[in-house]
Design a protein around this motif. Structure first.
Motif, PDB file in Angstrom:
ATOM      1  N   LEU A  52       0.829  -1.211   0.000  1.00  0.00           N
ATOM      2  CA  LEU A  52       0.000   0.000   0.000  1.00  0.00           C
ATOM      3  C   LEU A  52       0.860   1.255   0.000  1.00  0.00           C
ATOM      4  O   LEU A  52       0.507   2.259  -0.635  1.00  0.00           O
ATOM      5  CB  LEU A  52      -0.908   0.018   1.229  1.00  0.00           C
ATOM      6  CG  LEU A  52      -2.238  -0.717   1.128  1.00  0.00           C
ATOM      7  CD1 LEU A  52      -3.017  -0.538   2.417  1.00  0.00           C
ATOM      8  CD2 LEU A  52      -3.066  -0.203  -0.047  1.00  0.00           C
ATOM      9  N   ILE A  53       1.964   1.222   0.698  1.00  0.00           N
ATOM     10  CA  ILE A  53       2.874   2.370   0.702  1.00  0.00           C
ATOM     11  C   ILE A  53       3.425   2.595  -0.699  1.00  0.00           C
ATOM     12  O   ILE A  53       3.526   3.732  -1.174  1.00  0.00           O
ATOM     13  CB  ILE A  53       3.992   2.156   1.738  1.00  0.00           C
ATOM     14  CG1 ILE A  53       3.406   2.260   3.158  1.00  0.00           C
ATOM     15  CG2 ILE A  53       5.123   3.160   1.561  1.00  0.00           C
ATOM     16  CD1 ILE A  53       4.290   1.718   4.245  1.00  0.00           C
ATOM     17  N   GLY A  54       3.759   1.505  -1.401  1.00  0.00           N
ATOM     18  CA  GLY A  54       4.190   1.632  -2.789  1.00  0.00           C
ATOM     19  C   GLY A  54       3.104   2.217  -3.662  1.00  0.00           C
ATOM     20  O   GLY A  54       3.366   3.054  -4.541  1.00  0.00           O
ATOM     21  N   LEU A  55       1.856   1.802  -3.428  1.00  0.00           N
ATOM     22  CA  LEU A  55       0.729   2.325  -4.212  1.00  0.00           C
ATOM     23  C   LEU A  55       0.533   3.816  -3.933  1.00  0.00           C
ATOM     24  O   LEU A  55       0.259   4.601  -4.848  1.00  0.00           O
ATOM     25  CB  LEU A  55      -0.528   1.546  -3.853  1.00  0.00           C
ATOM     26  CG  LEU A  55      -1.647   1.482  -4.894  1.00  0.00           C
ATOM     27  CD1 LEU A  55      -1.178   0.770  -6.148  1.00  0.00           C
ATOM     28  CD2 LEU A  55      -2.877   0.794  -4.318  1.00  0.00           C
ATOM     29  N   ALA A  56       0.675   4.199  -2.667  1.00  0.00           N
ATOM     30  CA  ALA A  56       0.542   5.613  -2.310  1.00  0.00           C
ATOM     31  C   ALA A  56       1.661   6.441  -2.938  1.00  0.00           C
ATOM     32  O   ALA A  56       1.437   7.565  -3.402  1.00  0.00           O
ATOM     33  CB  ALA A  56       0.548   5.771  -0.792  1.00  0.00           C
ATOM     34  N   GLU A  57       2.877   5.887  -2.970  1.00  0.00           N
ATOM     35  CA  GLU A  57       3.989   6.581  -3.637  1.00  0.00           C
ATOM     36  C   GLU A  57       3.666   6.802  -5.113  1.00  0.00           C
ATOM     37  O   GLU A  57       3.925   7.871  -5.667  1.00  0.00           O
ATOM     38  CB  GLU A  57       5.276   5.763  -3.505  1.00  0.00           C
ATOM     39  CG  GLU A  57       5.940   5.824  -2.137  1.00  0.00           C
ATOM     40  CD  GLU A  57       6.712   7.119  -1.922  1.00  0.00           C
ATOM     41  OE1 GLU A  57       6.616   8.051  -2.749  1.00  0.00           O
ATOM     42  OE2 GLU A  57       7.426   7.197  -0.896  1.00  0.00           O
ATOM     43  N   ARG A  79       2.819  11.742   5.439  1.00  0.00           N
ATOM     44  CA  ARG A  79       2.052  10.567   5.867  1.00  0.00           C
ATOM     45  C   ARG A  79       2.655   9.273   5.317  1.00  0.00           C
ATOM     46  O   ARG A  79       2.679   8.249   6.012  1.00  0.00           O
ATOM     47  CB  ARG A  79       0.595  10.702   5.424  1.00  0.00           C
ATOM     48  CG  ARG A  79      -0.154  11.821   6.130  1.00  0.00           C
ATOM     49  CD  ARG A  79      -1.645  11.733   5.864  1.00  0.00           C
ATOM     50  NE  ARG A  79      -2.359  12.881   6.402  1.00  0.00           N
ATOM     51  CZ  ARG A  79      -3.675  12.954   6.516  1.00  0.00           C
ATOM     52  NH1 ARG A  79      -4.434  11.934   6.124  1.00  0.00           N
ATOM     53  NH2 ARG A  79      -4.263  14.032   7.000  1.00  0.00           N
ATOM     54  N   ILE A  80       3.111   9.300   4.076  1.00  0.00           N
ATOM     55  CA  ILE A  80       3.724   8.102   3.506  1.00  0.00           C
ATOM     56  C   ILE A  80       4.968   7.716   4.285  1.00  0.00           C
ATOM     57  O   ILE A  80       5.167   6.546   4.634  1.00  0.00           O
ATOM     58  CB  ILE A  80       4.063   8.322   2.016  1.00  0.00           C
ATOM     59  CG1 ILE A  80       2.783   8.443   1.184  1.00  0.00           C
ATOM     60  CG2 ILE A  80       4.925   7.184   1.480  1.00  0.00           C
ATOM     61  CD1 ILE A  80       3.025   8.871  -0.259  1.00  0.00           C
ATOM     62  N   ASP A  81       5.814   8.700   4.559  1.00  0.00           N
ATOM     63  CA  ASP A  81       7.058   8.397   5.268  1.00  0.00           C
ATOM     64  C   ASP A  81       6.791   7.918   6.693  1.00  0.00           C
ATOM     65  O   ASP A  81       7.481   7.018   7.199  1.00  0.00           O
ATOM     66  CB  ASP A  81       7.974   9.616   5.275  1.00  0.00           C
ATOM     67  CG  ASP A  81       8.658   9.833   3.932  1.00  0.00           C
ATOM     68  OD1 ASP A  81       8.324   9.101   2.975  1.00  0.00           O
ATOM     69  OD2 ASP A  81       9.523  10.717   3.836  1.00  0.00           O
ATOM     70  N   MET A  82       5.795   8.503   7.357  1.00  0.00           N
ATOM     71  CA  MET A  82       5.459   8.051   8.707  1.00  0.00           C
ATOM     72  C   MET A  82       4.953   6.612   8.683  1.00  0.00           C
ATOM     73  O   MET A  82       5.333   5.791   9.528  1.00  0.00           O
ATOM     74  CB  MET A  82       4.408   8.978   9.324  1.00  0.00           C
ATOM     75  CG  MET A  82       4.950  10.341   9.743  1.00  0.00           C
ATOM     76  SD  MET A  82       3.784  11.321  10.724  1.00  0.00           S
ATOM     77  CE  MET A  82       2.524  11.720   9.511  1.00  0.00           C
ATOM     78  N   ALA A  99      -1.660   2.371   7.591  1.00  0.00           N
ATOM     79  CA  ALA A  99      -1.296   2.301   6.169  1.00  0.00           C
ATOM     80  C   ALA A  99      -2.506   2.388   5.238  1.00  0.00           C
ATOM     81  O   ALA A  99      -2.487   3.174   4.278  1.00  0.00           O
ATOM     82  CB  ALA A  99      -0.480   1.044   5.892  1.00  0.00           C
ATOM     83  N   PRO A 100      -3.588   1.620   5.445  1.00  0.00           N
ATOM     84  CA  PRO A 100      -4.729   1.756   4.540  1.00  0.00           C
ATOM     85  C   PRO A 100      -5.383   3.128   4.574  1.00  0.00           C
ATOM     86  O   PRO A 100      -5.780   3.661   3.530  1.00  0.00           O
ATOM     87  CB  PRO A 100      -5.690   0.666   5.022  1.00  0.00           C
ATOM     88  CG  PRO A 100      -4.838  -0.330   5.718  1.00  0.00           C
ATOM     89  CD  PRO A 100      -3.765   0.485   6.375  1.00  0.00           C
ATOM     90  N   GLN A 101      -5.500   3.716   5.780  1.00  0.00           N
ATOM     91  CA  GLN A 101      -6.115   5.040   5.853  1.00  0.00           C
ATOM     92  C   GLN A 101      -5.233   6.086   5.165  1.00  0.00           C
ATOM     93  O   GLN A 101      -5.737   6.979   4.474  1.00  0.00           O
ATOM     94  CB  GLN A 101      -6.368   5.414   7.313  1.00  0.00           C
ATOM     95  CG  GLN A 101      -7.467   4.585   7.953  1.00  0.00           C
ATOM     96  CD  GLN A 101      -8.040   5.217   9.207  1.00  0.00           C
ATOM     97  OE1 GLN A 101      -7.448   6.118   9.798  1.00  0.00           O
ATOM     98  NE2 GLN A 101      -9.200   4.748   9.619  1.00  0.00           N
ATOM     99  N   MET A 102      -3.937   5.956   5.354  1.00  0.00           N
ATOM    100  CA  MET A 102      -3.010   6.866   4.673  1.00  0.00           C
ATOM    101  C   MET A 102      -3.155   6.735   3.166  1.00  0.00           C
ATOM    102  O   MET A 102      -3.278   7.735   2.442  1.00  0.00           O
ATOM    103  CB  MET A 102      -1.577   6.556   5.106  1.00  0.00           C
ATOM    104  CG  MET A 102      -0.488   7.323   4.361  1.00  0.00           C
ATOM    105  SD  MET A 102      -0.037   6.648   2.730  1.00  0.00           S
ATOM    106  CE  MET A 102       0.648   5.068   3.178  1.00  0.00           C
ATOM    107  N   ALA A 103      -3.154   5.496   2.660  1.00  0.00           N
ATOM    108  CA  ALA A 103      -3.222   5.280   1.222  1.00  0.00           C
ATOM    109  C   ALA A 103      -4.541   5.804   0.656  1.00  0.00           C
ATOM    110  O   ALA A 103      -4.560   6.425  -0.416  1.00  0.00           O
ATOM    111  CB  ALA A 103      -3.054   3.793   0.908  1.00  0.00           C
ATOM    112  N   CYS A 104      -5.640   5.569   1.374  1.00  0.00           N
ATOM    113  CA  CYS A 104      -6.939   6.084   0.907  1.00  0.00           C
ATOM    114  C   CYS A 104      -6.898   7.601   0.758  1.00  0.00           C
ATOM    115  O   CYS A 104      -7.398   8.157  -0.234  1.00  0.00           O
ATOM    116  CB  CYS A 104      -8.045   5.680   1.881  1.00  0.00           C
ATOM    117  SG  CYS A 104      -8.631   3.989   1.710  1.00  0.00           S
TER     118      CYS A 104
END
Length: 407
Positions: free
Chosen positions: A270-275, A311-314, A345-350
């Motif tokens: 998910l972090i990769g997807l957010a990036e 948020r991604i980095d955190m 992670a999911p809330q960040m990505a959303c």
């Protein structure tokens, strides 16, 4: 606590990135074209050639079964070492399958490595490790609130040398793939046992009489073919008693061992997807003009880009901490961190994906960009492997316990 990547991880990061650049990103369009062509030909639930062609290339490059900590069967990486590789793969939702690192096969393979009998390993683990077959995990049920897994009503009953299985499952991811040959099924063997000793897990061949795939479930309109999230009926399904994993009443024990590493994988993907979403957001913001200036010069856009970066980095640091704690102290000690990353992670990505969609305007909602599909994946992870509320409750209990005098 050192989160610096080991030399081996850095080498693999470079190799996976190079593979993605050469083989995966250039084929993103082909993936959707093949899926559409299969649909028009009445073969929607058919493995895609683009993925099957890339698997031998990944294996030849030594980028195969990287998730598996067993050094003989997999890469022998720790959770912390594998986590950044999962992030790179996560930038394209289907990429992890190319490396034989996709759910639910990863968790199922780990279960078979730990708890499978020699005949299970020969029949199912070997072809799974080779990427020749797929598998599924049948746990959630439509008739009960499965966030509390003790509610599960499906039965696994002993009958002589066999177990007889009855129940209905749904969100059985992977069961739509024609290559899916085995499920790990969770059900009750003893309803009278203590609450967390009632459940067991058993291996069920997909072609066993009485196993019926009823329908694919869609996530906001996406069916994730050919993988799928299926509703499956089990009616008087008979399997050998030797198919039980670890023993009767050990289902929760297996689940905890299976889900810990899986949550690291999910969160890092998910972090990769957010990036990727942030990257698309920045490119779009610099290319589009609104009210006389590029969107990137609008204050609200810059604020969101900055907040997304934070948020991604955190989320990454918290996930790496959880992975590190699992490696040095075990899953039980890391249970608070594992629960926290599953919330964060999911809330960040959303949120990041939503901001990226907003910058894209109407296009962000369409099939011309992948962001709407990305959002469905991130939103689903607020349920999969336990909903936010369950993990928040676990975190709160642990935190309260720190400040409660022992009786």
């Amino acid at each position: 606590m050192d989160f610096g990547y080991s030399p081996r991880t850095q080498e693999l990061q470079a190799a996976v990135t190079a593979f993605m650049n050469e083989h995966v990103y250039p084929n993103e369009g082909r993936y959707w074209q093949e899926l559409e062509a299969n649909t028009q030909a009445g073969k929607r639930w058919t493995p895609l050639a683009v993925i099957e062609e890339l698997k031998p290339k990944a294996r030849a490059a030594g980028l195969w079964n990287l998730f598996l900590p067993d050094s003989e069967l997999g890469a022998g990486l720790t959770n912390q070492e594998y986590a950044p590789l999962a992030e790179i793969m996560g930038r394209v939702p289907w990429a992890s399958e190319v490396f034989n690192c996709s759910a639910p096969d990863t968790g199922n393979m780990e279960v078979l490595v730990r708890y499978g009998k020699p005949e299970h390993k020969e029949r199912w683990l070997k072809p799974l490790l080779a990427g020749e077959i797929r598998s599924a995990f049948a746990m959630t049920e439509p008739a009960v609130a499965s966030a509390d897994a003790t509610n599960i009503e499906a039965r696994i009953e002993r009958d002589g040398d066999d177990y007889v299985i009855n129940g209905r499952k749904w969100w059985t991811s992977g069961a739509g793939d024609p290559r899916c040959k085995v499920l790990i099924f969770m059900g009750k063997t003893d309803p009278e046992a203590p609450r967390h000793s009632q459940q067991s897990m058993v291996l069920v061949p997909m072609d066993a009489p009485g196993v019926t795939v009823l329908r694919p479930l869609t996530v906001m309109g996406y069916d994730d073919a050919p993988h799928g999230h299926m509703e499956v009926d089990f009616k008087n399904v008979r399997v050998p008693a030797s198919n039980i994993l670890l023993g009767e009443g050990r289902g929760f024990e297996i689940a905890q061992g299976r889900l810990g590493p899986g949550r690291i994988h999910h969160c890092m993907r998910l972090i990769g997807l957010a990036e990727r979403a942030l990257e698309l957001m920045c490119k779009r913001a610099t290319q589009r003009v609104a009210f006389g200036r590029p969107i990137a010069q609008q204050g609200v856009t810059r604020e969101r880009i900055a907040e997304a970066r934070c948020r991604i980095d955190m989320a990454r640091l918290l996930t790496l901490k959880a992975a590190w704690m699992m490696d040095v102290a075990g899953n039980k000690t890391a249970k608070a961190e594992i629960a926290m990353i599953k919330v964060v992670a999911p809330q960040m990505a959303c949120q990041v994906i939503d901001w990226a969609m907003q910058v894209h305007g109407g296009a962000g909602m369409s099939q011309d960009f992948p962001l709407a599909y990305y959002y469905t994946l991130a939103r689903t992870l607020r349920f999969a492997d336990g909903p936010d509320e369950v993990h928040r409750d676990a975190i709160a209990k642990l935190e309260i316990g720190k400040h409660t005098p022992v009786a």
